[in-house]
Design a protein around this motif. Structure first.
Motif, PDB file in Angstrom:
ATOM      1  N   ARG A   1     -60.403  85.119  -0.852  1.00  0.00           N
ATOM      2  CA  ARG A   1     -59.953  86.511  -0.845  1.00  0.00           C
ATOM      3  C   ARG A   1     -60.002  87.062  -2.266  1.00  0.00           C
ATOM      4  N   ILE A   2     -60.668  88.201  -2.427  1.00  0.00           N
ATOM      5  CA  ILE A   2     -60.748  88.866  -3.723  1.00  0.00           C
ATOM      6  C   ILE A   2     -59.968  90.169  -3.608  1.00  0.00           C
ATOM      7  N   ASN A   3     -58.859  90.262  -4.318  1.00  0.00           N
ATOM      8  CA  ASN A   3     -57.994  91.436  -4.197  1.00  0.00           C
ATOM      9  C   ASN A   3     -58.521  92.630  -5.000  1.00  0.00           C
ATOM     10  N   LYS A   4     -57.884  93.765  -4.807  1.00  0.00           N
ATOM     11  CA  LYS A   4     -58.363  95.052  -5.315  1.00  0.00           C
ATOM     12  C   LYS A   4     -58.726  95.029  -6.800  1.00  0.00           C
ATOM     13  N   HIS A   5     -59.859  95.651  -7.088  1.00  0.00           N
ATOM     14  CA  HIS A   5     -60.293  95.951  -8.457  1.00  0.00           C
ATOM     15  C   HIS A   5     -60.481  94.709  -9.335  1.00  0.00           C
ATOM     16  N   ALA A   6     -60.670  93.559  -8.714  1.00  0.00           N
ATOM     17  CA  ALA A   6     -60.993  92.357  -9.488  1.00  0.00           C
ATOM     18  C   ALA A   6     -62.452  92.423  -9.937  1.00  0.00           C
ATOM     19  N   CYS A   7     -62.734  91.758 -11.042  1.00  0.00           N
ATOM     20  CA  CYS A   7     -64.094  91.718 -11.590  1.00  0.00           C
ATOM     21  C   CYS A   7     -64.466  90.260 -11.833  1.00  0.00           C
ATOM     22  N   ILE A   8     -65.543  89.804 -11.202  1.00  0.00           N
ATOM     23  CA  ILE A   8     -65.943  88.394 -11.279  1.00  0.00           C
ATOM     24  C   ILE A   8     -67.409  88.311 -11.657  1.00  0.00           C
ATOM     25  N   SER A   9     -67.722  87.484 -12.663  1.00  0.00           N
ATOM     26  CA  SER A   9     -69.099  87.335 -13.115  1.00  0.00           C
ATOM     27  C   SER A   9     -69.363  85.895 -13.529  1.00  0.00           C
ATOM     28  N   ASN A  10     -70.496  85.342 -13.085  1.00  0.00           N
ATOM     29  CA  ASN A  10     -70.900  83.978 -13.447  1.00  0.00           C
ATOM     30  C   ASN A  10     -69.829  82.957 -13.091  1.00  0.00           C
ATOM     31  N   CYS A  11     -69.361  83.005 -11.856  1.00  0.00           N
ATOM     32  CA  CYS A  11     -68.266  82.127 -11.430  1.00  0.00           C
ATOM     33  C   CYS A  11     -68.507  81.593 -10.022  1.00  0.00           C
ATOM     34  N   ILE A  12     -67.750  80.550  -9.684  1.00  0.00           N
ATOM     35  CA  ILE A  12     -67.739  79.990  -8.335  1.00  0.00           C
ATOM     36  C   ILE A  12     -66.309  80.050  -7.824  1.00  0.00           C
ATOM     37  N   ILE A  13     -66.093  80.780  -6.738  1.00  0.00           N
ATOM     38  CA  ILE A  13     -64.766  80.919  -6.147  1.00  0.00           C
ATOM     39  C   ILE A  13     -64.717  80.027  -4.911  1.00  0.00           C
ATOM     40  N   GLY A  14     -63.861  79.006  -4.952  1.00  0.00           N
ATOM     41  CA  GLY A  14     -63.849  77.978  -3.918  1.00  0.00           C
ATOM     42  C   GLY A  14     -63.218  78.410  -2.608  1.00  0.00           C
ATOM     43  N   TRP A  15     -63.293  77.520  -1.638  1.00  0.00           N
ATOM     44  CA  TRP A  15     -62.805  77.767  -0.288  1.00  0.00           C
ATOM     45  C   TRP A  15     -61.326  78.168  -0.300  1.00  0.00           C
ATOM     46  N   ASN A  16     -61.021  79.243   0.428  1.00  0.00           N
ATOM     47  CA  ASN A  16     -59.638  79.677   0.659  1.00  0.00           C
ATOM     48  C   ASN A  16     -58.885  80.041  -0.619  1.00  0.00           C
ATOM     49  N   SER A  17     -59.591  80.267  -1.694  1.00  0.00           N
ATOM     50  CA  SER A  17     -58.945  80.666  -2.945  1.00  0.00           C
ATOM     51  C   SER A  17     -58.714  82.172  -2.964  1.00  0.00           C
ATOM     52  N   THR A  18     -57.825  82.601  -3.858  1.00  0.00           N
ATOM     53  CA  THR A  18     -57.496  84.019  -3.986  1.00  0.00           C
ATOM     54  C   THR A  18     -57.613  84.444  -5.443  1.00  0.00           C
ATOM     55  N   VAL A  19     -58.289  85.554  -5.667  1.00  0.00           N
ATOM     56  CA  VAL A  19     -58.344  86.164  -6.993  1.00  0.00           C
ATOM     57  C   VAL A  19     -57.451  87.396  -6.953  1.00  0.00           C
ATOM     58  N   GLY A  20     -56.485  87.460  -7.863  1.00  0.00           N
ATOM     59  CA  GLY A  20     -55.474  88.504  -7.830  1.00  0.00           C
ATOM     60  C   GLY A  20     -56.006  89.897  -8.139  1.00  0.00           C
ATOM     61  N   GLN A  21     -55.192  90.879  -7.823  1.00  0.00           N
ATOM     62  CA  GLN A  21     -55.547  92.283  -8.041  1.00  0.00           C
ATOM     63  C   GLN A  21     -55.772  92.558  -9.526  1.00  0.00           C
ATOM     64  N   GLY A  22     -56.891  93.201  -9.831  1.00  0.00           N
ATOM     65  CA  GLY A  22     -57.192  93.579 -11.200  1.00  0.00           C
ATOM     66  C   GLY A  22     -57.560  92.430 -12.116  1.00  0.00           C
ATOM     67  N   ALA A  23     -57.765  91.236 -11.559  1.00  0.00           N
ATOM     68  CA  ALA A  23     -58.122  90.074 -12.377  1.00  0.00           C
ATOM     69  C   ALA A  23     -59.550  90.206 -12.894  1.00  0.00           C
ATOM     70  N   CYS A  24     -59.799  89.607 -14.043  1.00  0.00           N
ATOM     71  CA  CYS A  24     -61.142  89.586 -14.624  1.00  0.00           C
ATOM     72  C   CYS A  24     -61.463  88.151 -14.998  1.00  0.00           C
ATOM     73  N   ILE A  25     -62.399  87.537 -14.286  1.00  0.00           N
ATOM     74  CA  ILE A  25     -62.773  86.155 -14.582  1.00  0.00           C
ATOM     75  C   ILE A  25     -64.289  86.089 -14.733  1.00  0.00           C
TER      76      ILE A  25
END
Length: 257
Positions: free
Chosen positions: A208-232
């Protein structure tokens, strides 16, 4: 008839792997069997565990593939070549930038018969890459998506929010005002909320990728969550069921869970 059964040599978390593969048996229309190593057996050792399945009265040939390599395998051409020459086995090879890293093949030019393993290999049209390391996995994803584009595949997504090659599973839920690409893969049952930006990354099943998150050059694993407004960015790798906090900023290291 093409390939009807796949046998996977596995070691780590065999039960989880078996459950995961059940979904793909019906999806791909083939039988998938797991062969578990209870101790490391090397590269060829796992073949001995399934010898009875591989060698039967039919004498049908079989393919042996490394699972951490991505490639546009010309399997139909390879099986025709194998049956035509009547030899014991056939090996597919290609050119790489660092031959000494992978091992190389010397062959007879006219017949392709292997003489020894030393010199530059023969090439084929397509792509090949060892994706055993995360940064190579992301590069390999780009090669695979390019291959789909070159074939005119309908699997690739389109729209004003898509830039470059993007693959989105049908069961993923995508909200509005997102920007995806290039080289993005979003797995089944994922949820991507509004305003998310994704580039050069893989989002695996159930993430799950929450609102306004920004992700680049990454691997987001099974059932993981990226918080709102996060930048990874820059090779952050989230494992299974990891939570990244709201507005967290990470660059090149694993965030706290």
């Amino acid at each position: 008839m093409g390939v009807t059964e796949v046998i996977l040599a596995i070691n780590y978390q065999p039960e989880a792997m078996a459950r995961f593969l059940k979904d793909y048996e019906s999806k791909l229309g083939m039988k998938i069997t797991c062969s578990q190593e209870t101790e490391p057996l090397g590269t060829a050792g796992p073949l001995a565990l399934v010898k009875d399945k591989l060698i039967d009265e039919s004498g049908s040939p079989f393919f042996v593939l490394n699972s951490d390599v991505i490639c546009e395998f010309p399997l139909e051409k390879m099986i025709k070549f194998h049956k035509a020459h009547g030899g014991e086995a056939s090996i597919m090879v290609t050119k790489v930038d660092e031959p000494s890293k992978y091992g190389v093949v010397v062959m007879e030019e006219t017949t392709g018969k292997v003489e020894r393993f030393m010199e530059k290999p023969k090439s084929f049209v397509g792509f090949w890459m060892d994706i055993g390391q995360p940064r190579y996995y992301i590069t390999g994803l780009g090669l695979y998506l390019d291959s789909l584009r070159n074939k005119g595949s309908s699997k690739l997504s389109s729209g004003s929010h898509i830039h470059g090659n993007v693959l989105i599973e049908e069961s993923a839920v995508i909200e509005g005002d997102c920007v995806f690409g290039p080289n993005v893969a979003i797995g089944p049952e994922c949820v991507v909320e509004e305003g998310v930006t994704l580039s050069r990354c893989t989002v695996m099943r159930g993430a799950r990728i929450n609102k306004h998150a920004c992700i680049s050059n990454c691997i987001i694993g099974w059932n993981s969550t990226v918080g709102q407004g996060a930048c990874i960015e820059d090779m952050i790798i989230l494992g299974d069921d990891v939570y990244g906090y709201d507005k967290i900023s990470c660059n090149g290291r694993v965030p706290p869970s």
